[in-house]
Design a protein around this motif. Sequence first.
Motif, PDB file in Angstrom:
ATOM      1  N   ALA A 100     -37.460 -35.507  78.285  1.00 53.32           N
ATOM      2  CA  ALA A 100     -36.874 -36.736  77.738  1.00 53.32           C
ATOM      3  C   ALA A 100     -37.446 -37.023  76.344  1.00 53.32           C
ATOM      4  O   ALA A 100     -36.701 -37.410  75.432  1.00 53.32           O
ATOM      5  N   ASP A 101     -38.751 -36.818  76.180  1.00 50.20           N
ATOM      6  CA  ASP A 101     -39.401 -37.103  74.893  1.00 50.20           C
ATOM      7  C   ASP A 101     -38.891 -36.201  73.780  1.00 50.20           C
ATOM      8  O   ASP A 101     -38.639 -36.658  72.667  1.00 50.20           O
ATOM      9  N   VAL A 102     -38.755 -34.913  74.067  1.00 54.71           N
ATOM     10  CA  VAL A 102     -38.331 -33.995  73.011  1.00 54.71           C
ATOM     11  C   VAL A 102     -36.865 -34.227  72.663  1.00 54.71           C
ATOM     12  O   VAL A 102     -36.465 -34.136  71.499  1.00 54.71           O
ATOM     13  N   LEU A 103     -36.040 -34.589  73.648  1.00 54.79           N
ATOM     14  CA  LEU A 103     -34.628 -34.892  73.365  1.00 54.79           C
ATOM     15  C   LEU A 103     -34.515 -36.145  72.506  1.00 54.79           C
ATOM     16  O   LEU A 103     -33.728 -36.188  71.559  1.00 54.79           O
ATOM     17  N   GLU A 104     -35.322 -37.135  72.818  1.00 58.29           N
ATOM     18  CA  GLU A 104     -35.284 -38.368  72.032  1.00 58.29           C
ATOM     19  C   GLU A 104     -35.700 -38.088  70.587  1.00 58.29           C
ATOM     20  O   GLU A 104     -35.073 -38.567  69.644  1.00 58.29           O
ATOM     21  N   ALA A 105     -36.753 -37.282  70.424  1.00 57.36           N
ATOM     22  CA  ALA A 105     -37.234 -36.960  69.077  1.00 57.36           C
ATOM     23  C   ALA A 105     -36.164 -36.233  68.263  1.00 57.36           C
ATOM     24  O   ALA A 105     -36.070 -36.398  67.048  1.00 57.36           O
ATOM     25  N   MET A 106     -35.351 -35.426  68.942  1.00 56.07           N
ATOM     26  CA  MET A 106     -34.323 -34.642  68.257  1.00 56.07           C
ATOM     27  C   MET A 106     -32.974 -35.374  68.215  1.00 56.07           C
ATOM     28  O   MET A 106     -31.968 -34.783  67.802  1.00 56.07           O
ATOM     29  N   ASP A 107     -32.934 -36.615  68.666  1.00 55.13           N
ATOM     30  CA  ASP A 107     -31.689 -37.392  68.712  1.00 55.13           C
ATOM     31  C   ASP A 107     -30.602 -36.681  69.503  1.00 55.13           C
ATOM     32  O   ASP A 107     -29.426 -36.733  69.130  1.00 55.13           O
ATOM     33  N   GLU A 108     -31.007 -35.996  70.554  1.00 58.18           N
ATOM     34  CA  GLU A 108     -30.026 -35.258  71.354  1.00 58.18           C
ATOM     35  C   GLU A 108     -29.807 -36.009  72.673  1.00 58.18           C
ATOM     36  O   GLU A 108     -30.767 -36.265  73.404  1.00 58.18           O
ATOM     37  N   PRO A 109     -28.557 -36.377  72.975  1.00 56.98           N
ATOM     38  CA  PRO A 109     -28.300 -37.101  74.235  1.00 56.98           C
ATOM     39  C   PRO A 109     -28.672 -36.258  75.460  1.00 56.98           C
ATOM     40  O   PRO A 109     -28.424 -35.045  75.474  1.00 56.98           O
ATOM     41  N   LEU A 162     -43.402 -32.145  71.238  1.00 56.52           N
ATOM     42  CA  LEU A 162     -43.943 -31.447  72.408  1.00 56.52           C
ATOM     43  C   LEU A 162     -45.466 -31.533  72.468  1.00 56.52           C
ATOM     44  O   LEU A 162     -46.071 -31.147  73.461  1.00 56.52           O
ATOM     45  N   GLY A 163     -46.079 -31.999  71.386  1.00 55.98           N
ATOM     46  CA  GLY A 163     -47.531 -32.192  71.406  1.00 55.98           C
ATOM     47  C   GLY A 163     -48.323 -31.235  70.542  1.00 55.98           C
ATOM     48  O   GLY A 163     -49.557 -31.272  70.533  1.00 55.98           O
ATOM     49  N   PHE A 164     -47.642 -30.360  69.814  1.00 51.03           N
ATOM     50  CA  PHE A 164     -48.358 -29.423  68.948  1.00 51.03           C
ATOM     51  C   PHE A 164     -48.740 -30.094  67.633  1.00 51.03           C
ATOM     52  O   PHE A 164     -48.075 -31.027  67.179  1.00 51.03           O
ATOM     53  N   HIS A 165     -49.827 -29.597  67.043  1.00 49.51           N
ATOM     54  CA  HIS A 165     -50.289 -30.163  65.777  1.00 49.51           C
ATOM     55  C   HIS A 165     -49.419 -29.663  64.626  1.00 49.51           C
ATOM     56  O   HIS A 165     -49.139 -28.474  64.520  1.00 49.51           O
TER      57      HIS A 165
END
Length: 189
Positions: A46-55, A137-140
């Motif tokens: 859910a977090d990565v989809l939100e960051a990418m503006d992907e439904p 995703l949490g990478f630096h």
Amino acid sequence: MTYESTRSEGSEVSEGVLERLRFRFRMLDTDGNGYLEGEDFERLAADVLEAMDEPAGSQKGRAVFAGHRRYWEGLRDALDVDGDGRISPSEYIARLGAPVEARETVADYAESLAALADRDGDGFIELGDFLTCMTALGFHRANCVTLFTRLDEAGDGRVPVDVWAATIVDYYTSASTDIPVHGLTAPAR
Ligand SMILES: [Ca+2]
Ligand SMILES: [Ca+2]
Ligand SMILES: [Ca+2]
């Protein structure tokens, strides 16, 4: 049922790979309760989809959720030795001897994430989209820039989607620390 170690004699696990697994565990344990559970992977997707503006309901969105679930189920089936439905740090580290199983586990996950990072669907991942996806995703960030530069062999500021998918699989399955993607594990700079 007794647990038999999948490690064979002479296949010493390098400290670098162990380090990578510990880093991964902390990233995947998205609620930080010290165990990997199905909810951690739902949250990650859910977090990565939100960051990418992907439904979540789009084709890419559904693939990302399905990939994360498959990844979680593969991990649970292979590693939840005490059968409590969650993976402890020691259960996670014990997986080191079975890289082939891990490859099947992460293939859909890798492909769905690579497709997501190709926001405009041109078959290539541009640096900006790459960084948005990876930091979600949490990478630096700095480590991601370094990795992207190494993967961008043509030097045109983009990386083919299939190259990135294969690199993700390597990240999870390779016992080598001599691969470009290993640098993702380095501390933030
Ligand atoms: Ca957790
Ligand atoms: Ca367990
Ligand atoms: Ca693209």
